[in-house]
Design an enzyme around this catalytic site. Structure first.
Site, mmCIF file in Angstrom:
data_model
loop_
_atom_site.group_PDB
_atom_site.id
_atom_site.type_symbol
_atom_site.label_atom_id
_atom_site.label_comp_id
_atom_site.label_asym_id
_atom_site.label_seq_id
_atom_site.Cartn_x
_atom_site.Cartn_y
_atom_site.Cartn_z
ATOM 1 N N LYS A 1 -10.097 34.321 -0.031
ATOM 2 C CA LYS A 1 -10.594 34.372 -1.418
ATOM 3 C C LYS A 1 -12.095 34.690 -1.423
ATOM 4 C CE LYS A 1 -6.774 33.658 -3.575
ATOM 5 N NZ LYS A 1 -6.138 34.797 -4.245
ATOM 6 N N TYR B 1 4.313 32.870 -9.559
ATOM 7 C CA TYR B 1 4.140 31.780 -10.541
ATOM 8 C C TYR B 1 3.139 32.163 -11.650
ATOM 9 C CZ TYR B 1 2.705 27.056 -12.074
ATOM 10 O OH TYR B 1 2.384 25.944 -12.810
ATOM 11 N N SER C 1 -10.355 31.261 -6.639
ATOM 12 C CA SER C 1 -9.955 29.855 -6.622
ATOM 13 C C SER C 1 -11.187 28.963 -6.553
ATOM 14 C CB SER C 1 -9.092 29.626 -5.386
ATOM 15 O OG SER C 1 -8.958 28.258 -5.126
ATOM 16 N N SER D 1 8.079 38.443 -1.431
ATOM 17 C CA SER D 1 8.034 37.587 -0.237
ATOM 18 C C SER D 1 8.062 36.114 -0.632
ATOM 19 C CB SER D 1 6.786 37.884 0.598
ATOM 20 O OG SER D 1 5.639 37.564 -0.152
ATOM 21 N N LYS E 1 -0.578 32.108 -0.238
ATOM 22 C CA LYS E 1 -1.420 31.041 -0.805
ATOM 23 C C LYS E 1 -1.207 29.656 -0.204
ATOM 24 C CE LYS E 1 1.873 29.940 -4.368
ATOM 25 N NZ LYS E 1 2.156 29.530 -5.700
ATOM 26 N N TYR F 1 -6.849 30.794 4.299
ATOM 27 C CA TYR F 1 -6.497 31.141 2.914
ATOM 28 C C TYR F 1 -7.756 31.152 2.042
ATOM 29 C CZ TYR F 1 -5.599 30.129 -1.935
ATOM 30 O OH TYR F 1 -5.673 30.134 -3.305
ATOM 31 N N ARG G 1 -4.994 13.622 3.449
ATOM 32 C CA ARG G 1 -4.533 14.915 3.981
ATOM 33 C C ARG G 1 -5.763 15.697 4.439
ATOM 34 N NH1 ARG G 1 -1.273 18.907 -0.061
ATOM 35 N NH2 ARG G 1 -3.325 19.057 -1.032
HETATM 36 N N1 UFG Z 1 -1.226 15.315 -3.166
HETATM 37 C C1 UFG Z 1 -0.579 14.140 -2.831
HETATM 38 N N2 UFG Z 1 0.693 14.218 -2.373
HETATM 39 C C2 UFG Z 1 1.369 15.402 -2.237
HETATM 40 C C3 UFG Z 1 0.693 16.607 -2.603
HETATM 41 C C4 UFG Z 1 -0.606 16.515 -3.051
HETATM 42 O O1 UFG Z 1 -1.146 13.046 -2.932
HETATM 43 O O2 UFG Z 1 2.519 15.396 -1.807
HETATM 44 C C5 UFG Z 1 -2.590 15.224 -3.692
HETATM 45 C C6 UFG Z 1 -3.588 15.970 -2.808
HETATM 46 O O3 UFG Z 1 -4.046 15.150 -1.781
HETATM 47 C C7 UFG Z 1 -4.660 16.329 -3.841
HETATM 48 C C8 UFG Z 1 -3.880 16.508 -5.148
HETATM 49 O O4 UFG Z 1 -2.636 15.857 -4.936
HETATM 50 O O5 UFG Z 1 -5.502 15.246 -4.009
HETATM 51 C C9 UFG Z 1 -3.635 17.966 -5.488
HETATM 52 O O6 UFG Z 1 -3.056 18.598 -4.359
HETATM 53 P P1 UFG Z 1 -2.373 20.044 -4.451
HETATM 54 O O7 UFG Z 1 -1.830 20.354 -3.098
HETATM 55 O O8 UFG Z 1 -1.440 20.092 -5.607
HETATM 56 O O9 UFG Z 1 -3.579 20.981 -4.826
HETATM 57 P P2 UFG Z 1 -4.941 21.254 -4.021
HETATM 58 O O10 UFG Z 1 -6.031 20.826 -4.928
HETATM 59 O O11 UFG Z 1 -4.945 20.717 -2.663
HETATM 60 O O12 UFG Z 1 -4.826 22.828 -3.812
HETATM 61 C C10 UFG Z 1 -4.887 23.698 -4.874
HETATM 62 C C11 UFG Z 1 -4.104 24.971 -4.545
HETATM 63 C C12 UFG Z 1 -4.748 25.742 -3.448
HETATM 64 C C13 UFG Z 1 -6.210 25.946 -3.721
HETATM 65 C C14 UFG Z 1 -6.869 24.635 -4.010
HETATM 66 C C15 UFG Z 1 -8.288 24.815 -4.426
HETATM 67 O O13 UFG Z 1 -2.788 24.650 -4.178
HETATM 68 O O14 UFG Z 1 -4.130 26.993 -3.371
HETATM 69 O O15 UFG Z 1 -6.212 23.991 -5.094
HETATM 70 O O16 UFG Z 1 -8.960 23.599 -4.375
HETATM 71 F F1 UFG Z 1 -6.840 26.498 -2.660
#
Ligand code: UFG
Length: 341
Positions: A154, A11, A125, A34, A85, A150, A296
């Site tokens: 990092k 990406y 990250s 992969s 990731k 993960y 979550r």
């Molecule tokens: N969320 C939802 N519903 C979903 C998916 C996500 O409400 O179906 C919320 C999560 O709870 C969070 C926000 O949307 O509050 C963002 O979630 P993401 O999964 O999109 O992103 P994250 O911040 O959890 O994770 C990202 C990257 C990771 C990295 C992290 C660093 O995906 O690789 O940021 O903080 F480690």
């Protein structure tokens, strides 16, 4: 200048390769496919009307990495994206994550040493900050114990690169701590391609809006934030890609003050999950079905970047607004589905 981009069909990697080719760098992509596919190479060439060398290589194998460097006679610099990731998967299969993410880095740095490669730009990250005590978070904030294998890869990778730079004053590295990359190239030819059910917010939203998922679950609405949902610093993937060129320029022009430097790469603005939904509904002109669900595990309540250092030293600033980011993600989703019809 010849640049090796590991994970270049992924990406962020693919968007960075496009920016490098647009600036006339010679690019070699190494990717084991992969979590991506070789068609991305064709798309990159379509967008840029330039050629890119592609090598299907598993960097966690020392022999394959040595062969890659030997075949190309080394590189002037390396941008290292290749890594697993998925946070949840890393909890279930930690060894897979440590093996791939750490061995790849070491194999790569061994070859870089042999071939006297000048610099490394590394994908780190904001996960290294955990829940920061002060917001917006600066690069000096304390690193917190990682919440997943993960995240730990990092942190360990940052330490390995830092130790190496200390012992090798002629080697240069820049660690870029990404906040939440979203969106897709304006051509809608490349973007995020999650395998299976998306774990990240934006692909889940776009897949729900297109009808592939029934409804979005918003994880938690009782956080200590204005609307109760988590806050993140979402950054457009093309803005993020351009930060890598800014980092390379800084090293090439010998403007770096230390041989290892770290920068936050975000917009400096935090948005809640509900704000994202509102903006998405506006730009896509559709209602997004969603419900509130339990928190979550492992989610950080709120984090956004202080980007002063990157703005001043890298002379780089994110340009695209949240609406523009979400519109590009939506156009990409529509384009994938059009092609699959
Ligand atoms: N969320 C939802 N519903 C979903 C998916 C996500 O409400 O179906 C919320 C999560 O709870 C969070 C926000 O949307 O509050 C963002 O979630 P993401 O999964 O999109 O992103 P994250 O911040 O959890 O994770 C990202 C990257 C990771 C990295 C992290 C660093 O995906 O690789 O940021 O903080 F480690």
């Amino acid at each position: 200048m010849k640049i090796l981009v590991t994970g270049g069909t992924g990406y962020i990697g693919s968007h960075t390769v496009v920016e490098l080719l647009n600036e006339n760098f010679e690019v070699v992509i190494a990717d084991n496919l992969s979590n991506s596919n070789a068609e991305v190479v064709d798309k990159i060439e379509e967008i840029t009307a330039k050629k890119v060398h592609f090598e299907k290589t598993d960097l966690s194998c020392p022999t394959a990495t040595a062969e890659l460097f030997q075949k190309h006679g080394g590189f002037d610099g390396v941008i290292h994206f290749a890594a697993f990731k998925a946070v949840g998967e890393s909890v279930k299969e930690p060894l897979k994550y440590y093996h791939n993410n750490i061995f790849s880095l070491i194999n790569l740095m061994n070859e870089m040493e042999k071939y006297k490669t000048q610099f490394l730009v590394f994908s780190s990250s904001c996960t290294v900050y955990g829940q920061p005590e002060e917001l917006p978070v600066t690069e000096n904030a304390a690193i917190q114990k990682a919440l997943s294998p993960y995240g730990n890869t990092k942190q360990i990778a940052e330490e390995i690169i830092t130790d190496y730079c200390l012992s090798n004053p002629n080697f240069n590295a820049i660690l870029l701590r990404y906040f939440n990359p979203i969106g897709a190239h304006p051509s809608a030819k490349i973007g995020e391609l999650p395998i299976g059910v998306p774990q990240n917010l934006i692909p889940y939203i776009t897949q729900t809006a297109i009808g592939k998922r029934e409804k979005l679950s918003v994880f938690g609405n009782d956080y200590s934030t204005p609307d109760g949902t988590c806050i993140r610093d979402y950054i457009h993937v093309v803005d993020l890609a351009q930060a890598h060129l800014a980092a390379m320029r800084r090293i090439a022009e010998q403007k770096n003050e230390e041989n290892i430097e770290t920068f936050n790469i975000g917009t400096g603005n935090g948005f809640s999950v509900l704000e994202i939904i509102n903006s998405f509904e506006k730009v896509s002109n559709q209602k997004l079905p969603y419900e509130f669900a339990p928190r979550r595990e492992g989610d950080i309540e709120k984090v956004w970047a202080n980007t002063t250092l990157a703005n001043e030293k890298l002379k780089w600033k994110a340009k695209l607004s949240l609406d523009e980011m979400l519109l590009s993600a939506w156009n990409w989703e529509k384009n994938i589905n059009k092609n699959n019809e």
